[in-house]
Design a protein around this motif. Structure first.
Motif, PDB file in Angstrom:
ATOM      1  N   ARG A 420     -13.314   5.977  -6.044  1.00 29.84           N
ATOM      2  CA  ARG A 420     -13.671   5.060  -7.302  1.00 29.84           C
ATOM      3  C   ARG A 420     -12.239   4.491  -7.793  1.00 29.84           C
ATOM      4  O   ARG A 420     -12.224   3.294  -8.262  1.00 29.84           O
ATOM      5  N   ALA A 421     -11.115   5.354  -7.621  1.00 26.90           N
ATOM      6  CA  ALA A 421      -9.657   4.534  -7.953  1.00 26.90           C
ATOM      7  C   ALA A 421      -9.483   3.605  -7.042  1.00 26.90           C
ATOM      8  O   ALA A 421      -8.640   2.687  -7.422  1.00 26.90           O
ATOM      9  N   MET A 422      -9.818   3.777  -5.652  1.00 23.95           N
ATOM     10  CA  MET A 422      -9.421   2.674  -4.659  1.00 23.95           C
ATOM     11  C   MET A 422     -10.362   1.369  -4.750  1.00 23.95           C
ATOM     12  O   MET A 422      -9.995   0.390  -4.266  1.00 23.95           O
ATOM     13  N   VAL A 428      -6.853  -5.608  -2.492  1.00 24.14           N
ATOM     14  CA  VAL A 428      -5.468  -5.839  -2.472  1.00 24.14           C
ATOM     15  C   VAL A 428      -4.812  -4.956  -1.392  1.00 24.14           C
ATOM     16  O   VAL A 428      -3.726  -5.602  -0.755  1.00 24.14           O
ATOM     17  N   PHE A 429      -5.510  -4.011  -0.888  1.00 23.79           N
ATOM     18  CA  PHE A 429      -4.985  -3.041   0.154  1.00 23.79           C
ATOM     19  C   PHE A 429      -5.103  -3.923   1.543  1.00 23.79           C
ATOM     20  O   PHE A 429      -4.182  -3.986   2.308  1.00 23.79           O
ATOM     21  N   VAL A 430      -6.297  -4.495   1.711  1.00 25.03           N
ATOM     22  CA  VAL A 430      -6.613  -5.546   2.796  1.00 25.03           C
ATOM     23  C   VAL A 430      -5.488  -6.727   2.809  1.00 25.03           C
ATOM     24  O   VAL A 430      -5.132  -6.902   3.879  1.00 25.03           O
ATOM     25  N   GLY A 436       1.575  -7.577   5.819  1.00 24.07           N
ATOM     26  CA  GLY A 436       2.387  -6.687   6.970  1.00 24.07           C
ATOM     27  C   GLY A 436       2.027  -7.102   8.267  1.00 24.07           C
ATOM     28  O   GLY A 436       3.050  -7.159   9.094  1.00 24.07           O
ATOM     29  N   GLY A 437       0.883  -7.316   8.957  1.00 31.18           N
ATOM     30  CA  GLY A 437       0.641  -7.805  10.030  1.00 31.18           C
ATOM     31  C   GLY A 437       1.179  -9.093  10.316  1.00 31.18           C
ATOM     32  O   GLY A 437       1.750  -9.274  11.322  1.00 31.18           O
ATOM     33  N   ALA A 458       3.865  -5.887  -1.149  1.00 33.13           N
ATOM     34  CA  ALA A 458       2.690  -6.639  -1.604  1.00 33.13           C
ATOM     35  C   ALA A 458       1.856  -5.656  -2.367  1.00 33.13           C
ATOM     36  O   ALA A 458       1.194  -5.819  -3.194  1.00 33.13           O
ATOM     37  N   TRP A 459       1.479  -4.304  -1.746  1.00 34.86           N
ATOM     38  CA  TRP A 459       0.768  -3.302  -2.247  1.00 34.86           C
ATOM     39  C   TRP A 459       1.091  -2.816  -3.444  1.00 34.86           C
ATOM     40  O   TRP A 459       0.261  -2.828  -4.526  1.00 34.86           O
TER      41      TRP A 459
END
Length: 653
Positions: A420-422, A428-430, A436-437, A458-459
């Motif tokens: 739920r928190a994610m 944003v994570f993607v 990074g990639g 960025a994260w």
């Protein structure tokens, strides 16, 4: 005459500090309001006396009073005024006087703004602060008197260390000491709470602003020192894991942990014992830093003194305060039972993980700093622990900290769910992974540090933005965003600043390029896509130094970008050279040029660095400090103070 008055004022401050350390403490034990009330005027008097003493010493430096031994050793009549003033604290004795001045300032500030504290707690806090003043005033008066006169004054002084004659180093020590000494207030609150046997949510709210202020000052002080090392020392690095750098970094890590731990005490009345222990250790590591710098135990370009007698005195002070506080902590452990219960997945657990990572990181730095001494003393081996060890041992903890920070900030108190928190953070994570990639794809044959730094930066930044936006409700509301408490804004800005700093460190570490060559005058050369031309080298004279200055044209694709002026200076009085790098600053990169010695073939040794994202390091530090200041200005602290004062004014029926 003013010098003698300054010395006499210091002696009076010592006597006042003794009264401040004893009478209010006795009064709190006896519940005697008159004795407890003496703490405030004593704190004010101590501050005013030390301030006068410090002003007298500064005046001696300004007017070049060479009858004073300290002025002779650390000043010169030809020195610019800024460095005459900063020379007051650019030495062991003067810096210790600044140290106790800040101790007294924090004590006086607690007296001025401590009206919301219970009288017994306020008396005990000011008494402990007074005891710290007693210890260090005794240290100054008996081992490091700054007011020693010379029987036969010389015509001029021996000058200040040329490395310290720089604006960055003029302001770096005061900010650093405000941070170091500011942690003494957290220590005083912790010891006072242990004496009373009570730690509650109100205590967590009282101690948090003092700790946050100290952390902000430490952040600014460390950033200024790092920036100075970058442009002044000529080797192009921002951090060398020098023992004295580590001595300021360790309290910063523990102060960051303490700020977050105090939040749990205030909100949930949990982690009481851990928070008290952190307050003791944070100030204890400040004392360790003072010991490292002034005992001659470890050598460093930053060290002030090499005197075993002074080192033993500081060791005794450290043993008394740390030992006494830890014994008191052990005796009072039963009085710090936690009330709040929380699940394994909750904001409390995230803050515990934050604390563990910061504390273990501090321990890693401590081991690396002290291990060469331990190896020499007990194993008779000469060892050197340098950047490779610290980078390898310290970096993983910061990576994990960066990964959990955005998720922990989104967790609810008491009980939560990771999924739920994610959910608000999934895009944003993607996106952070994609950045990074991209960094990995653009670089060739390099380490994982750069792409990892791009991802973490960025994260953290985007995670802080999402956290802030989520506080406006399920549907984003810009008007409500502006009305959010400043503490929410402060947290987001500070976490975003950490991400920007991580990105800057990773970019500089992974992607910088270096060129060392003999440059001929008028012959262009290429470095990292830029064209540099050494146009000329001239011998110039400054206010108190002689300069060998190079004139370098920086161009790209045939267009001139900047004229750079790298220097090598020699200070005739101190007979010491310094390197002044010429830097073309840019958000994307710095072009960093250092001129060396003349060569036999007529050329000059020139070092050139292309340093990507360097300025992001200090921008991030500035944002972290700004975030702390925003949190400090939160109206909840002001409203709480006002409400308590109003309650005191209403007569009981």
């Amino acid at each position: 005459m003013l010098t003698e008055l300054g010395h006499f004022s210091l002696v009076l401050a010592f006597l006042v500090a003794i009264l401040q350390a004893t009478l209010p403490l006795y009064g709190a034990w006896r519940r005697d309001s008159r004795l407890m009330a003496m703490a405030e005027p004593a704190a004010n008097a101590q501050f005013l006396l030390i301030a006068f003493s410090f002003a007298a010493l500064m005046y001696a430096f300004i007017v070049s009073d060479f009858s004073l031994r300290l002025v002779v050793l650390n000043s010169h009549s030809a020195k610019p005024m800024l460095y005459k003033i900063s020379g007051t604290w650019g030495n062991h004795e003067g810096s210790m006087l600044l140290w106790v001045l800040i101790v007294a300032l924090f004590g006086a500030t607690a007296a001025w703004f401590g009206g919301n504290l219970p009288p017994s707690l306020r008396a005990r806090v000011l008494a402990v602060q007074g005891a710290i003043g007693v210890a260090f005033l005794a240290f100054i008066l008996f081992t490091s008197n700054p007011f020693v006169r010379l029987a036969v004054p010389p015509f001029d002084g021996q000058d200040l260390n040329p490395l310290l004659q720089d604006p960055g180093l003029a302001f770096h020590p005061p900010f650093l000491y405000l941070g170091y000494v500011g942690l003494s207030m957290a220590f005083s609150f912790a010891v006072a709470a242990l004496i009373e046997g009570r730690v509650d949510a109100a205590w967590g709210r009282w101690v948090r602003p003092w700790t946050l202020a100290a952390w902000v000052f430490l952040t600014i002080g460390i950033a200024l020192g790092s920036w100075w090392a970058y442009y002044e020392l000529g080797w192009g690095g921002f951090w060398f894991w020098d023992p004295v750098e580590n001595a300021s970094f360790m309290p910063w890590l523990l102060a960051a942990a303490l700020v977050h731990s105090a939040i749990v005490v205030e909100k949930r009345e949990s982690l009481k014992a851990w928070t008290i222990l952190l307050a003791i250790l944070a100030f204890g590591f400040s004392l360790i830093g003072t010991f490292i710098v002034r005992s001659g135990l470890l050598t460093s370009v930053h060290a002030f003194a090499n005197d075993p007698e002074r080192g033993v005195f500081i060791l005794m002070i450290m043993g008394f305060f740390m030992g006494g506080a830890l014994i008191l902590f052990a005796l009072r452990a039963g009085a710090m039972e936690a009330r709040g219960v929380f699940g394994m997945v909750s904001r409390e657990s995230a803050l515990v993980a934050n604390n563990v990572l910061l504390a273990v990181s501090c321990f890693v730095v401590f081991v690396g700093t002290m291990w060469p001494l331990v190896a020499e003393m007990f194993f008779d081996r000469k060892l050197s622990v340098g950047p490779p060890f610290f980078n390898m041992a310290f970096t993983p903890f910061m990576v994990v900290l960066g990964l959990i920070l955005p998720v922990g900030a989104m967790m609810p108190w008491k009980r939560g769910q990771v999924v739920r928190a994610m959910r608000p953070l999934r895009y944003v994570f993607v996106l952070a992974l994609a950045l990074g990639g991209l960094a990995w794809a653009l670089q060739t044959g390099r380490s994982l540090v750069g792409p990892m730094g791009a991802f973490l930066g960025a994260w953290l930044v985007m995670g802080a933005i999402v956290d802030l936006a989520s506080r406006t409700g399920q549907k984003f509301n810009a008007g409500r965003l502006l009305r959010l408490p400043r503490s929410d804004w402060g947290k987001a800005v500070a976490h975003g600043g950490l991400g920007i700093t991580m990105l800057g460190v990773a970019g500089l570490t992974s992607w910088q390029s270096e060129d060392i060559r003999v440059a001929q005058i008028g012959a262009p050369f290429e470095v990292g896509g830029y064209t540099l031309t050494l146009d000329n080298v001239e011998q110039l004279e400054g206010p108190n130094y002689l300069s060998t200055m190079g004139f370098v044209t920086l161009a790209k694709d045939g267009s001139e970008i900047a004229q750079l002026r790298p220097e090598k200076r020699i200070y005739p009085v101190a007979q010491m050279p310094t390197t002044e790098a010429a830097i073309d600053y840019n958000l994307a990169r710095d072009v960093y040029v250092v001129i060396g010695d003349a060569q036999q073939n007529g050329g000059w040794a020139v070092r050139t660095y292309i340093k990507p994202l360097t300025n992001w390091i200090w921008i991030g530090c500035g944002l972290m400090a700004l975030g702390g200041l925003l949190s400090l200005s939160d109206r909840r602290f002001r409203v709480a103070v006002g409400a308590r004062k109003v309650q005191k004014q209403v007569p009981a029926e």
